[in-house]
Design an enzyme around this catalytic site. Structure first.
Site, PDB file in Angstrom:
ATOM      1  N   ASN A 173       0.864  -1.179   0.000  1.00 40.14           N
ATOM      2  CA  ASN A 173       0.000   0.000   0.000  1.00 40.14           C
ATOM      3  C   ASN A 173       0.904   1.233   0.000  1.00 40.14           C
ATOM      4  O   ASN A 173       1.548   1.527   1.006  1.00 40.14           O
ATOM      5  CB  ASN A 173      -0.880  -0.050   1.265  1.00 40.14           C
ATOM      6  CG  ASN A 173      -1.701   1.204   1.460  1.00 40.14           C
ATOM      7  OD1 ASN A 173      -1.770   2.059   0.582  1.00 40.14           O
ATOM      8  ND2 ASN A 173      -2.316   1.320   2.624  1.00 40.14           N
ATOM      9  N   PHE A 174       0.946   1.937  -1.133  1.00 43.69           N
ATOM     10  CA  PHE A 174       1.848   3.093  -1.242  1.00 43.69           C
ATOM     11  C   PHE A 174       1.298   4.318  -0.506  1.00 43.69           C
ATOM     12  O   PHE A 174       2.007   5.298  -0.358  1.00 43.69           O
ATOM     13  CB  PHE A 174       2.064   3.461  -2.717  1.00 43.69           C
ATOM     14  CG  PHE A 174       2.945   2.513  -3.496  1.00 43.69           C
ATOM     15  CD1 PHE A 174       3.597   1.461  -2.881  1.00 43.69           C
ATOM     16  CD2 PHE A 174       3.139   2.701  -4.868  1.00 43.69           C
ATOM     17  CE1 PHE A 174       4.425   0.594  -3.608  1.00 43.69           C
ATOM     18  CE2 PHE A 174       3.961   1.843  -5.603  1.00 43.69           C
ATOM     19  CZ  PHE A 174       4.599   0.795  -4.976  1.00 43.69           C
ATOM     20  N   LYS A 175       0.030   4.279  -0.099  1.00 46.31           N
ATOM     21  CA  LYS A 175      -0.601   5.447   0.555  1.00 46.31           C
ATOM     22  C   LYS A 175      -0.371   6.686  -0.318  1.00 46.31           C
ATOM     23  O   LYS A 175      -0.371   6.571  -1.534  1.00 46.31           O
ATOM     24  CB  LYS A 175      -0.064   5.597   1.984  1.00 46.31           C
ATOM     25  CG  LYS A 175      -0.190   4.293   2.780  1.00 46.31           C
ATOM     26  CD  LYS A 175       0.088   4.444   4.243  1.00 46.31           C
ATOM     27  CE  LYS A 175      -0.098   3.088   4.923  1.00 46.31           C
ATOM     28  NZ  LYS A 175       0.064   3.130   6.351  1.00 46.31           N
ATOM     29  N   HIS A 186      -9.552   1.052   5.461  1.00 44.78           N
ATOM     30  CA  HIS A 186      -8.227   1.232   6.059  1.00 44.78           C
ATOM     31  C   HIS A 186      -8.357   2.188   7.241  1.00 44.78           C
ATOM     32  O   HIS A 186      -9.132   3.144   7.204  1.00 44.78           O
ATOM     33  CB  HIS A 186      -7.253   1.785   5.014  1.00 44.78           C
ATOM     34  CG  HIS A 186      -5.833   1.752   5.506  1.00 44.78           C
ATOM     35  ND1 HIS A 186      -5.346   2.703   6.369  1.00 44.78           N
ATOM     36  CD2 HIS A 186      -4.834   0.865   5.305  1.00 44.78           C
ATOM     37  CE1 HIS A 186      -4.083   2.398   6.671  1.00 44.78           C
ATOM     38  NE2 HIS A 186      -3.753   1.290   6.030  1.00 44.78           N
ATOM     39  N   GLU A 202      -5.369  -5.248  10.793  1.00 44.65           N
ATOM     40  CA  GLU A 202      -4.297  -4.274  10.986  1.00 44.65           C
ATOM     41  C   GLU A 202      -4.525  -3.505  12.287  1.00 44.65           C
ATOM     42  O   GLU A 202      -5.266  -2.512  12.310  1.00 44.65           O
ATOM     43  CB  GLU A 202      -4.283  -3.269   9.828  1.00 44.65           C
ATOM     44  CG  GLU A 202      -4.076  -3.884   8.468  1.00 44.65           C
ATOM     45  CD  GLU A 202      -3.567  -2.843   7.470  1.00 44.65           C
ATOM     46  OE1 GLU A 202      -2.444  -3.000   7.004  1.00 44.65           O
ATOM     47  OE2 GLU A 202      -4.294  -1.887   7.189  1.00 44.65           O
ATOM     48  N   GLY A 239       2.583   1.871  10.856  1.00 46.64           N
ATOM     49  CA  GLY A 239       3.510   2.985  10.669  1.00 46.64           C
ATOM     50  C   GLY A 239       4.281   3.354  11.923  1.00 46.64           C
ATOM     51  O   GLY A 239       4.910   4.403  11.991  1.00 46.64           O
ATOM     52  N   SER A 287       3.462  -2.524  10.301  1.00 44.38           N
ATOM     53  CA  SER A 287       4.917  -2.581  10.441  1.00 44.38           C
ATOM     54  C   SER A 287       5.524  -3.911   9.969  1.00 44.38           C
ATOM     55  O   SER A 287       6.483  -4.409  10.562  1.00 44.38           O
ATOM     56  CB  SER A 287       5.351  -2.262  11.877  1.00 44.38           C
ATOM     57  OG  SER A 287       4.916  -0.966  12.230  1.00 44.38           O
TER      58      SER A 287
HETATM   59  P1  PGA Z   1       2.841   0.012   7.714  1.00 42.59           P
HETATM   60  O1  PGA Z   1       1.383   0.244   7.094  1.00 42.59           O
HETATM   61  O2  PGA Z   1       3.402  -1.225   7.091  1.00 42.59           O
HETATM   62  O3  PGA Z   1       3.630   1.250   7.343  1.00 42.59           O
HETATM   63  O4  PGA Z   1       2.680  -0.126   9.185  1.00 42.59           O
HETATM   64  C1  PGA Z   1       0.511  -0.823   6.911  1.00 42.59           C
HETATM   65  C2  PGA Z   1      -0.810  -0.345   6.357  1.00 42.59           C
HETATM   66  O5  PGA Z   1      -1.226   0.759   6.710  1.00 42.59           O
HETATM   67  O6  PGA Z   1      -1.462  -1.040   5.564  1.00 42.59           O
END
Ligand code: PGA
Length: 232
Positions: free
Chosen positions: A7-9, A95, A162, A168, A198
């Site tokens: 997921n590149f956000k 999300h 999640e 993050g 993470s």
């Molecule tokens: P992260 O994000 O790997 O940076 O914790 C995961 C996500 O939000 O899908």
């Protein structure tokens, strides 16, 4: 079959995303040829302005978000029409960043779910508890309540567990914590359960042993790390 999703956000420009996708696809060519990972389902969710034709050999492109409409007066939104242009048939719904920063509650997530289910999309439906809920020990009930609003028997559903406190933050849940939630969710649905929060190239192989896949944010931005996770 393991699901590996990035997921590149709101990161990477359109050009950077296209360069990444081309480079990853060619790296995977050699891996698939040597039959190391022909049992993987690989997804990338770039920003919506970076979506391109969904015709990579080894990578399926998905949208991080979309309005539940074909088209219309929805200023600032992406609609189904825009995804159809690129043959995108996969979407992330619920999300925690959409839920917390953009106020998408269970009703909105369920409405989006129903809409994209009716279009036969593959849906990564994200759920996860906050630190407060985790500390209150009511997290299993909370996860159940988040799933209650959707059809958990939908054939194109992937559940992404999640925990918000692990996203993050570099604080990924322990294997015991992940296992407990994954098995609880398995009692509720036959859909594959992927873990996110993470995930990186060092912890992915252990997490993949107890889940059906991983949804990777930060570490997916580095092509070498993401490739390493696929190889793991
Ligand atoms: P992260 O994000 O790997 O940076 O914790 C995961 C996500 O939000 O899908």
């Amino acid at each position: 079959m393991k699901v590996i999703a990035g997921n590149f956000k709101s990161n990477l420009t359109r050009k950077a995303s296209i360069d990444y996708l081309n480079a990853l696809n060619s790296k995977l060519d050699s891996v698939f040829d040597s039959r190391i990972c022909n049992d993987k389902d690989i997804y990338i969710f770039p920003s919506n302005t970076s979506l391109v034709q969904n015709n990579y050999k080894y990578i399926t492109l998905g949208a991080q978000n979309c309005n539940d409409s074909k088209s219309g007066a929805f200023t600032g939104e992406t609609s189904l029409l825009h995804l159809e242009e690129f043959d995108i048939k996969t979407i992330l719904i619920g999300h925690s960043e959409r839920r917390n920063l953009f106020f998408e509650n269970d009703d909105i997530c369920a409405r989006k779910f129903d809409y994209f289910k009716s279009k036969n999309f593959k849906i990564f439906y994200c759920i996860g508890e906050s630190l407060e809920v985790r500390t209150s020990k009511k997290y299993l009930d909370f996860l159940e309540s988040q799933l209650k609003v959707i059809d958990v028997d939908y054939k194109n559903l992937i559940i992404a567990y999640e925990p918000i406190w692990a996203i993050g933050t570099g604080l990924n849940a322990t294997l015991e914590q992940i296992s407990e939630c994954v098995s609880h969710l398995r009692d509720m649905s036959n859909a594959p359960i992927v873990y996110g929060g993470s995930v990186n190239e060092n912890n992915s192989s252990d997490i993949l042993k107890i889940s059906d896949g991983v949804l990777v944010g930060s570490a997916s931005l580095d092509i070498n790390k993401f490739y390493q996770i696929i190889k793991e």
